[in-house]
Design a protein around this motif. Sequence first.
Motif, PDB file in Angstrom:
ATOM      1  N   VAL A 116       0.843  -1.185   0.000  1.00 49.33           N
ATOM      2  CA  VAL A 116       0.000   0.000   0.000  1.00 49.33           C
ATOM      3  C   VAL A 116       0.885   1.244   0.000  1.00 49.33           C
ATOM      4  CG1 VAL A 116      -0.210   0.039   2.534  1.00 49.33           C
ATOM      5  CG2 VAL A 116      -1.976   1.099   1.142  1.00 49.33           C
ATOM      6  N   HIS A 117       0.435   2.306  -0.665  1.00 53.93           N
ATOM      7  CA  HIS A 117       1.152   3.586  -0.626  1.00 53.93           C
ATOM      8  C   HIS A 117       0.829   4.284   0.679  1.00 53.93           C
ATOM      9  CE1 HIS A 117       2.820   3.593  -4.630  1.00 53.93           C
ATOM     10  NE2 HIS A 117       1.650   3.199  -5.114  1.00 53.93           N
ATOM     11  N   THR A 118       1.824   4.913   1.262  1.00 55.21           N
ATOM     12  CA  THR A 118       1.615   5.655   2.507  1.00 55.21           C
ATOM     13  C   THR A 118       1.594   7.147   2.214  1.00 55.21           C
ATOM     14  OG1 THR A 118       3.980   5.695   2.968  1.00 55.21           O
ATOM     15  CG2 THR A 118       2.699   3.897   3.943  1.00 55.21           C
ATOM     16  N   GLY A 119       0.776   7.540   1.275  1.00 53.70           N
ATOM     17  CA  GLY A 119       0.687   8.938   0.875  1.00 53.70           C
ATOM     18  C   GLY A 119       0.150   9.829   1.981  1.00 53.70           C
ATOM     19  N   PRO A 120       0.117  11.125   1.739  1.00 60.53           N
ATOM     20  CA  PRO A 120      -0.312  12.086   2.751  1.00 60.53           C
ATOM     21  C   PRO A 120      -1.685  11.794   3.354  1.00 60.53           C
ATOM     22  CG  PRO A 120       0.637  13.233   0.884  1.00 60.53           C
ATOM     23  CD  PRO A 120       0.535  11.778   0.506  1.00 60.53           C
ATOM     24  N   GLY A 121      -2.577  11.147   2.616  1.00 62.70           N
ATOM     25  CA  GLY A 121      -3.898  10.855   3.163  1.00 62.70           C
ATOM     26  C   GLY A 121      -3.947   9.625   4.032  1.00 62.70           C
ATOM     27  N   SER A 122      -2.866   8.834   4.099  1.00 61.97           N
ATOM     28  CA  SER A 122      -2.926   7.570   4.837  1.00 61.97           C
ATOM     29  C   SER A 122      -2.315   7.704   6.226  1.00 61.97           C
ATOM     30  CB  SER A 122      -2.222   6.465   4.057  1.00 61.97           C
ATOM     31  OG  SER A 122      -0.883   6.805   3.828  1.00 61.97           O
ATOM     32  N   GLY A 123      -2.991   8.412   7.099  1.00 60.44           N
ATOM     33  CA  GLY A 123      -2.571   8.438   8.480  1.00 60.44           C
ATOM     34  C   GLY A 123      -2.380   9.808   9.083  1.00 60.44           C
ATOM     35  N   ARG A 124      -2.311  10.852   8.309  1.00 59.89           N
ATOM     36  CA  ARG A 124      -2.107  12.189   8.892  1.00 59.89           C
ATOM     37  C   ARG A 124      -3.288  12.562   9.779  1.00 59.89           C
ATOM     38  NH1 ARG A 124       2.539  14.776   7.209  1.00 59.89           N
ATOM     39  NH2 ARG A 124       3.168  14.245   5.128  1.00 59.89           N
ATOM     40  N   ALA A 125      -2.987  13.194  10.877  1.00 62.56           N
ATOM     41  CA  ALA A 125      -3.943  13.728  11.837  1.00 62.56           C
ATOM     42  C   ALA A 125      -4.598  12.667  12.712  1.00 62.56           C
ATOM     43  CB  ALA A 125      -5.004  14.587  11.153  1.00 62.56           C
ATOM     44  N   LYS A 126      -5.024  11.564  12.148  1.00 59.95           N
ATOM     45  CA  LYS A 126      -5.631  10.523  12.973  1.00 59.95           C
ATOM     46  C   LYS A 126      -5.213   9.155  12.451  1.00 59.95           C
ATOM     47  CE  LYS A 126      -9.895  10.181  10.370  1.00 59.95           C
ATOM     48  NZ  LYS A 126     -11.320  10.024  10.430  1.00 59.95           N
ATOM     49  N   PRO A 127      -5.240   8.136  13.323  1.00 59.22           N
ATOM     50  CA  PRO A 127      -4.875   6.782  12.872  1.00 59.22           C
ATOM     51  C   PRO A 127      -5.800   6.297  11.769  1.00 59.22           C
ATOM     52  CG  PRO A 127      -4.944   6.899  15.256  1.00 59.22           C
ATOM     53  CD  PRO A 127      -5.526   8.179  14.749  1.00 59.22           C
ATOM     54  N   GLN A 128      -5.238   5.522  10.853  1.00 55.47           N
ATOM     55  CA  GLN A 128      -6.021   4.978   9.752  1.00 55.47           C
ATOM     56  C   GLN A 128      -5.658   3.515   9.548  1.00 55.47           C
ATOM     57  OE1 GLN A 128      -5.526   6.923   5.982  1.00 55.47           O
ATOM     58  NE2 GLN A 128      -7.238   5.856   5.082  1.00 55.47           N
ATOM     59  N   THR A 129      -6.660   2.687   9.303  1.00 52.60           N
ATOM     60  CA  THR A 129      -6.433   1.274   9.016  1.00 52.60           C
ATOM     61  C   THR A 129      -5.954   1.140   7.579  1.00 52.60           C
ATOM     62  OG1 THR A 129      -8.124   0.630  10.590  1.00 52.60           O
ATOM     63  CG2 THR A 129      -7.523  -0.999   8.922  1.00 52.60           C
ATOM     64  N   VAL A 130      -4.842   0.398   7.365  1.00 53.19           N
ATOM     65  CA  VAL A 130      -4.293   0.236   6.021  1.00 53.19           C
ATOM     66  C   VAL A 130      -4.455  -1.181   5.476  1.00 53.19           C
ATOM     67  CG1 VAL A 130      -2.653   2.143   6.163  1.00 53.19           C
ATOM     68  CG2 VAL A 130      -1.957  -0.136   6.938  1.00 53.19           C
ATOM     69  N   ILE A 131      -4.943  -2.111   6.312  1.00 50.38           N
ATOM     70  CA  ILE A 131      -5.231  -3.461   5.840  1.00 50.38           C
ATOM     71  C   ILE A 131      -6.426  -3.991   6.625  1.00 50.38           C
ATOM     72  CG2 ILE A 131      -3.537  -4.514   7.413  1.00 50.38           C
ATOM     73  CD1 ILE A 131      -3.087  -6.697   5.241  1.00 50.38           C
ATOM     74  N   ALA A 132      -7.372  -4.579   5.897  1.00 54.03           N
ATOM     75  CA  ALA A 132      -8.537  -5.184   6.535  1.00 54.03           C
ATOM     76  C   ALA A 132      -8.135  -6.558   7.058  1.00 54.03           C
ATOM     77  CB  ALA A 132      -9.685  -5.296   5.539  1.00 54.03           C
ATOM     78  N   LEU A 133      -8.294  -6.770   8.360  1.00 48.40           N
ATOM     79  CA  LEU A 133      -7.911  -8.032   8.994  1.00 48.40           C
ATOM     80  C   LEU A 133      -9.144  -8.792   9.457  1.00 48.40           C
ATOM     81  CD1 LEU A 133      -5.020  -6.673  11.243  1.00 48.40           C
ATOM     82  CD2 LEU A 133      -4.769  -7.991   9.135  1.00 48.40           C
ATOM     83  N   THR A 134      -9.061 -10.127   9.443  1.00 46.60           N
ATOM     84  CA  THR A 134     -10.130 -10.928  10.044  1.00 46.60           C
ATOM     85  C   THR A 134      -9.973 -10.828  11.562  1.00 46.60           C
ATOM     86  OG1 THR A 134      -8.789 -12.936  10.046  1.00 46.60           O
ATOM     87  CG2 THR A 134     -10.151 -12.527   8.092  1.00 46.60           C
ATOM     88  N   ASP A 135     -10.965 -11.291  12.290  1.00 48.78           N
ATOM     89  CA  ASP A 135     -10.954 -11.162  13.753  1.00 48.78           C
ATOM     90  C   ASP A 135      -9.739 -11.805  14.409  1.00 48.78           C
ATOM     91  OD1 ASP A 135     -13.275  -9.710  13.748  1.00 48.78           O
ATOM     92  OD2 ASP A 135     -14.575 -11.452  14.065  1.00 48.78           O
ATOM     93  N   SER A 136      -9.254 -12.908  13.878  1.00 52.90           N
ATOM     94  CA  SER A 136      -8.153 -13.619  14.518  1.00 52.90           C
ATOM     95  C   SER A 136      -6.780 -13.295  13.913  1.00 52.90           C
ATOM     96  CB  SER A 136      -8.387 -15.122  14.428  1.00 52.90           C
ATOM     97  OG  SER A 136      -8.450 -15.517  13.061  1.00 52.90           O
ATOM     98  N   ASP A 137      -6.720 -12.414  12.932  1.00 48.87           N
ATOM     99  CA  ASP A 137      -5.467 -12.136  12.230  1.00 48.87           C
ATOM    100  C   ASP A 137      -4.808 -10.870  12.764  1.00 48.87           C
ATOM    101  OD1 ASP A 137      -3.505 -12.802  10.430  1.00 48.87           O
ATOM    102  OD2 ASP A 137      -4.613 -12.149   8.653  1.00 48.87           O
ATOM    103  N   VAL A 138      -3.475 -10.824  12.676  1.00 47.82           N
ATOM    104  CA  VAL A 138      -2.701  -9.636  13.036  1.00 47.82           C
ATOM    105  C   VAL A 138      -1.568  -9.472  12.035  1.00 47.82           C
ATOM    106  CG1 VAL A 138      -3.191  -9.701  15.521  1.00 47.82           C
ATOM    107  CG2 VAL A 138      -1.184 -10.895  14.621  1.00 47.82           C
ATOM    108  N   VAL A 139      -1.076  -8.260  11.910  1.00 50.80           N
ATOM    109  CA  VAL A 139       0.094  -8.000  11.076  1.00 50.80           C
ATOM    110  C   VAL A 139       1.325  -8.439  11.864  1.00 50.80           C
ATOM    111  CG1 VAL A 139       1.444  -6.219   9.893  1.00 50.80           C
ATOM    112  CG2 VAL A 139      -1.047  -6.069   9.929  1.00 50.80           C
ATOM    113  N   VAL A 140       2.163  -9.266  11.250  1.00 51.81           N
ATOM    114  CA  VAL A 140       3.377  -9.748  11.927  1.00 51.81           C
ATOM    115  C   VAL A 140       4.648  -9.131  11.354  1.00 51.81           C
ATOM    116  CG1 VAL A 140       2.363 -11.924  12.714  1.00 51.81           C
ATOM    117  CG2 VAL A 140       3.473 -11.818  10.470  1.00 51.81           C
ATOM    118  N   GLY A 141       4.536  -8.531  10.179  1.00 53.05           N
ATOM    119  CA  GLY A 141       5.700  -7.896   9.575  1.00 53.05           C
ATOM    120  C   GLY A 141       5.288  -6.735   8.695  1.00 53.05           C
TER     121      GLY A 141
END
Length: 181
Positions: A116-141
């Motif tokens: 995903v691109h981390t452009g100016p709209g992806s996270g400035r001012a407030k946290p933003q989700t960048v990947i949709a995860l299932t209930d039991s999944d987490v980002v590991v890397g």
Amino acid sequence: LLSSTGLVARTSMLSNSDGSDQVSGSRAAHDVIVAACPTTTRSTIGAVTSLGRVVPLEVVDLPGIPPVSGTPALAAGVPIGAFTELRPEEQILELTPLDDTTTLALGTRSGVVKRVHTGPGSGRAKPQTVIALTDSDVVVGARALPEALAEASHLAFVTAAGNLLYFPAASVRVQGVGAGG
């Protein structure tokens, strides 16, 4: 810079004779730097979390540590929780510039890979989700790469059993922030 114990600080960069950048500073025992984000003092960077969020950090607010030779010790750093609101089960995995020149590669426990691109709209001012995860999944890397290098890079994942998955980053299409990967 972010240490494995969650301390964060900023410092200056030096260039090596070969043209590559090197963080300046001394190194303390057991002080592992897990993320470094080249940027300017007045910019905003993003802290990529295990819950797939990019939480903005104002670099000017981070404590500065003096430059010394070698790799810096982050003992003078401050816990990153002083600058972000993290959920109890959330960990910071990577620091990324929030600009149009960076691609973020993410891998989840269940094997989902996303760029995903981390452009100016992806996270400035407030946290933003960048990947949709299932209930039991987490980002590991997570790894931030300059866009100019992202297409020529490779991604590598190592499982707890010691298996290696290695493939060209170009084989993972860049998606929007709401996609699941």
